[in-house]
Structures are given as C-alpha cells and as structure tokens.
Design a protein around this motif. Structure first.
Motif, mmCIF file in Angstrom:
data_model
loop_
_atom_site.group_PDB
_atom_site.id
_atom_site.type_symbol
_atom_site.label_atom_id
_atom_site.label_comp_id
_atom_site.label_asym_id
_atom_site.label_seq_id
_atom_site.Cartn_x
_atom_site.Cartn_y
_atom_site.Cartn_z
ATOM 1 N N SER A 37 47.761 41.763 42.707
ATOM 2 C CA SER A 37 46.620 40.909 42.986
ATOM 3 C C SER A 37 45.763 40.698 41.737
ATOM 4 O O SER A 37 45.332 39.578 41.445
ATOM 5 C CB SER A 37 45.769 41.525 44.107
ATOM 6 O OG SER A 37 44.594 40.774 44.334
ATOM 7 N N ARG A 38 45.533 41.769 41.000
ATOM 8 C CA ARG A 38 44.724 41.682 39.782
ATOM 9 C C ARG A 38 45.420 40.852 38.706
ATOM 10 O O ARG A 38 44.773 40.084 37.986
ATOM 11 C CB ARG A 38 44.405 43.084 39.264
ATOM 12 C CG ARG A 38 43.302 43.783 40.043
ATOM 13 C CD ARG A 38 41.970 43.112 39.779
ATOM 14 N NE ARG A 38 40.900 43.647 40.598
ATOM 15 C CZ ARG A 38 39.643 43.226 40.528
ATOM 16 N NH1 ARG A 38 39.306 42.276 39.665
ATOM 17 N NH2 ARG A 38 38.711 43.735 41.312
ATOM 18 N N LEU A 39 46.725 40.988 38.584
ATOM 19 C CA LEU A 39 47.468 40.193 37.610
ATOM 20 C C LEU A 39 47.418 38.708 37.972
ATOM 21 O O LEU A 39 47.206 37.849 37.111
ATOM 22 C CB LEU A 39 48.923 40.655 37.555
ATOM 23 C CG LEU A 39 49.255 41.872 36.695
ATOM 24 C CD1 LEU A 39 50.707 42.265 36.878
ATOM 25 C CD2 LEU A 39 48.960 41.599 35.223
ATOM 26 N N GLU A 40 47.620 38.410 39.250
ATOM 27 C CA GLU A 40 47.637 37.018 39.700
ATOM 28 C C GLU A 40 46.275 36.358 39.543
ATOM 29 O O GLU A 40 46.176 35.165 39.250
ATOM 30 C CB GLU A 40 48.109 36.951 41.151
ATOM 31 C CG GLU A 40 49.598 37.282 41.308
ATOM 32 C CD GLU A 40 50.007 37.553 42.748
ATOM 33 O OE1 GLU A 40 49.106 37.613 43.615
ATOM 34 O OE2 GLU A 40 51.222 37.715 43.003
ATOM 35 N N LYS A 41 45.206 37.144 39.700
ATOM 36 C CA LYS A 41 43.858 36.583 39.578
ATOM 37 C C LYS A 41 43.543 36.114 38.165
ATOM 38 O O LYS A 41 42.665 35.267 37.971
ATOM 39 C CB LYS A 41 42.822 37.621 40.028
ATOM 40 C CG LYS A 41 42.703 37.772 41.535
ATOM 41 C CD LYS A 41 41.649 38.807 41.899
ATOM 42 C CE LYS A 41 41.539 38.949 43.412
ATOM 43 N NZ LYS A 41 40.542 39.986 43.803
ATOM 44 N N THR A 42 44.242 36.643 37.166
ATOM 45 C CA THR A 42 43.987 36.191 35.796
ATOM 46 C C THR A 42 44.441 34.753 35.598
ATOM 47 O O THR A 42 43.900 34.034 34.753
ATOM 48 C CB THR A 42 44.724 37.078 34.778
ATOM 49 O OG1 THR A 42 46.151 36.891 34.904
ATOM 50 C CG2 THR A 42 44.377 38.549 34.965
ATOM 51 N N GLY A 43 45.470 34.321 36.370
ATOM 52 C CA GLY A 43 46.010 32.974 36.220
ATOM 53 C C GLY A 43 46.745 32.764 34.908
ATOM 54 O O GLY A 43 47.047 31.624 34.527
ATOM 55 N N LYS A 44 47.079 33.856 34.217
ATOM 56 C CA LYS A 44 47.687 33.746 32.891
ATOM 57 C C LYS A 44 49.184 34.041 32.873
ATOM 58 O O LYS A 44 49.846 33.815 31.866
ATOM 59 C CB LYS A 44 46.986 34.728 31.923
ATOM 60 C CG LYS A 44 45.503 34.495 31.731
ATOM 61 C CD LYS A 44 45.242 33.188 31.023
ATOM 62 C CE LYS A 44 43.752 32.973 30.762
ATOM 63 N NZ LYS A 44 43.176 33.960 29.831
ATOM 64 N N PHE A 45 49.706 34.576 33.974
ATOM 65 C CA PHE A 45 51.090 35.047 33.947
ATOM 66 C C PHE A 45 51.931 34.436 35.071
ATOM 67 O O PHE A 45 51.431 34.150 36.156
ATOM 68 C CB PHE A 45 51.138 36.570 34.068
ATOM 69 C CG PHE A 45 50.304 37.286 33.059
ATOM 70 C CD1 PHE A 45 50.701 37.331 31.727
ATOM 71 C CD2 PHE A 45 49.114 37.897 33.418
ATOM 72 C CE1 PHE A 45 49.918 37.981 30.780
ATOM 73 C CE2 PHE A 45 48.334 38.555 32.485
ATOM 74 C CZ PHE A 45 48.741 38.591 31.158
ATOM 75 N N GLU A 46 53.220 34.290 34.777
ATOM 76 C CA GLU A 46 54.208 33.951 35.790
ATOM 77 C C GLU A 46 54.848 35.269 36.214
ATOM 78 O O GLU A 46 55.408 35.987 35.371
ATOM 79 C CB GLU A 46 55.254 33.002 35.213
ATOM 80 C CG GLU A 46 56.311 32.572 36.213
ATOM 81 C CD GLU A 46 57.369 31.683 35.585
ATOM 82 O OE1 GLU A 46 58.414 31.464 36.243
ATOM 83 O OE2 GLU A 46 57.163 31.225 34.433
ATOM 84 N N GLY A 98 40.446 50.898 39.089
ATOM 85 C CA GLY A 98 41.302 51.229 37.960
ATOM 86 C C GLY A 98 42.119 50.051 37.473
ATOM 87 O O GLY A 98 42.222 49.797 36.270
ATOM 88 N N ALA A 99 42.708 49.299 38.409
ATOM 89 C CA ALA A 99 43.533 48.147 38.039
ATOM 90 C C ALA A 99 42.707 47.086 37.325
ATOM 91 O O ALA A 99 43.154 46.480 36.345
ATOM 92 C CB ALA A 99 44.197 47.557 39.280
ATOM 93 N N ALA A 100 41.486 46.858 37.793
ATOM 94 C CA ALA A 100 40.614 45.858 37.168
ATOM 95 C C ALA A 100 40.319 46.235 35.725
ATOM 96 O O ALA A 100 40.352 45.388 34.821
ATOM 97 C CB ALA A 100 39.318 45.726 37.961
ATOM 98 N N GLY A 101 40.036 47.509 35.483
ATOM 99 C CA GLY A 101 39.761 47.964 34.122
ATOM 100 C C GLY A 101 40.978 47.848 33.228
ATOM 101 O O GLY A 101 40.882 47.464 32.053
ATOM 102 N N MET A 102 42.147 48.179 33.776
ATOM 103 C CA MET A 102 43.371 48.081 32.991
ATOM 104 C C MET A 102 43.658 46.645 32.582
ATOM 105 O O MET A 102 43.964 46.356 31.420
ATOM 106 C CB MET A 102 44.558 48.605 33.806
ATOM 107 C CG MET A 102 44.650 50.109 33.931
ATOM 108 S SD MET A 102 46.209 50.533 34.760
ATOM 109 C CE MET A 102 46.006 52.302 34.951
#
Length: 236
Positions: free
Chosen positions: A98-107, A224-228
C-alpha cells in the motif's frame, strides 16, 4: 533562565513537573534510541528503479535459529527472533504494498506472480543462493529490482486504544535487490515496541503524533513502512 524562574514560581507542582519534562525532552530527544534504520548502497552502475517485483514477505523460521538469533540470507545481518502471530507476514506485506503504491512512482509485480516464477526457477537451479534465484526471477519478470522482506516479531496490542495490558511490538526488514547481479540497492529495518510517555520521556514526539493512543500492530507496521519508503530509491 526565564523559563526556569517561571517553573520555580509555579503554584501547581504537577504543571511545573510537566513543563520540566517537556523541556528535558527537547534537549534530550536526540539521544532517543532509533527504531528505524535504512541504508542505500553505492552501485558500480547506478540503476533507475521503476518496475519492482515484490516477493511475499516471509516469517523467519525459528528452526534455523541459534540462541534465538538468525542470520539474514540477503544482507547477513543477525536478528533476534520474537513471537510472530499467525498471518503477520500477510499484514506486513499488505501495508508495504500500500505504501509503495501510494508513491505513484513504481510499477509493481504482485507477490503471487513473483512467487510463482520463483518456485519454478528455484527448483531448476537448486545450487543458487537466495539472491541468485531472486535475481533470475526479477529478470524474467522484466523488473529493475526485486523486493524481499521478512518479519521477525509481530505481537498484537492487548486492550484498547486508550488503555492496554500489552503494547504492540513489531520488527521487520526489507531488501531491494538489483536483478542484474543480486547486489543490494537498499535495506530498511524497523523494530519498535510502543511505550507510554511515563515509561519513556524520549517518546514525547511519538506520544503527541499518536494522540496518546496505543497502536495496533498493523498501525505500528504502517508507521515503519511509511518511514522506510521515505528513503526508498526513486520514491521522491
């Protein structure tokens, strides 16, 4: 000095004590133990990370432990195992995705697809190291990097948001691997057991950020995930 004079003149001792605690925390907050650490590795040939294959988050196996410690196959770090509740790895995986997808930067290549390819490749290359197999998986999936993580403590809160008998405790690590040669691009580790303000004055900032609440293990994982992800290559 003016602040100290006000404190000495305070008519309410409880208020004075609270103000002293706040002032001390401002001066000492830099000495507080860190629960999040990340590292970006220098590569001979820098890589632009856009497409990431995510491997399912793993629970470290206590059968491989020596004195309750396990060495990570990816980065070599030694971690101390704690209790991990059922399905904890799925919770960590959902939060990280979820945190990765929220950045909108990665496939993102989803974990189930990545695992399917890994099962086939690892059975054909039994002598490969974990990083070697993961690199092959990433290349087959057309990824720039593969994300591999594990959880080694996940204890749920017992009680309620404003009163608990046992605080949540979470520890997990993530590794971003270059699919070209299996080298590490980035590593992040989060290890935290929530404490009250009275237990640890250094937690003043966290106390106000969390509005004095006792977090669930999932909420602690999200912290933790948000900080990472803030330090994740290509996220900013």
């Amino acid at each position: 000095m003016g602040t100290l004079f006000i404190l000495l003149k305070a008519r309410r001792p409880a208020v004075a004590c609270l103000l002293v605690a706040v002032i001390l925390s401002v001066f000492l907050i830099g000495c507080a133990p860190h629960n999040l650490s990340t590292k970006t590795y220098a590569l001979d040939e820098p890589i632009n990370v856009h497409r990431i294959a995510v491997f399912p988050i793993q629970k470290l196996d206590s059968d491989d432990a020596v004195d309750n410690t396990v060495r990570c196959e990816v980065c070599g770090a030694v971690v101390t195992l704690g209790s991990v509740e059922p399905q904890a790895e799925r919770v960590v995986e959902e939060v990280v995705l979820s945190r990765l997808e929220k950045t909108g930067k990665f496939e993102i290549v989803p974990p189930e697809r990545t695992q399917g390819v890994y099962q086939r490749i690892s059975s054909n290359f039994l002598k490969d190291s974990l990083k070697g197999s993961l690199s092959k998986v990433g290349r087959e999936l057309g990824a720039d990097a593969i994300l591999y993580g594990h959880v080694y403590r996940f204890r749920e809160r017992k009680g309620y948001a404003y009163g608990t008998d046992q605080a949540a405790s979470v520890a997990f690590a993530l590794h971003l691997i270059d699919v070209r040669d299996g080298s590490l691009i980035w590593r992040g580790k989060f290890d935290k057991t929530q404490t009250s303000l009275m237990e640890n004055i250094f937690q003043l900032f966290a106390f106000y950020k969390e509005r004095g609440r006792w977090l669930t293990a999932r909420e602690l994982t999200d912290e933790g995930a948000a900080g990472m992800i803030e330090t994740f290559p290509g996220a900013n």
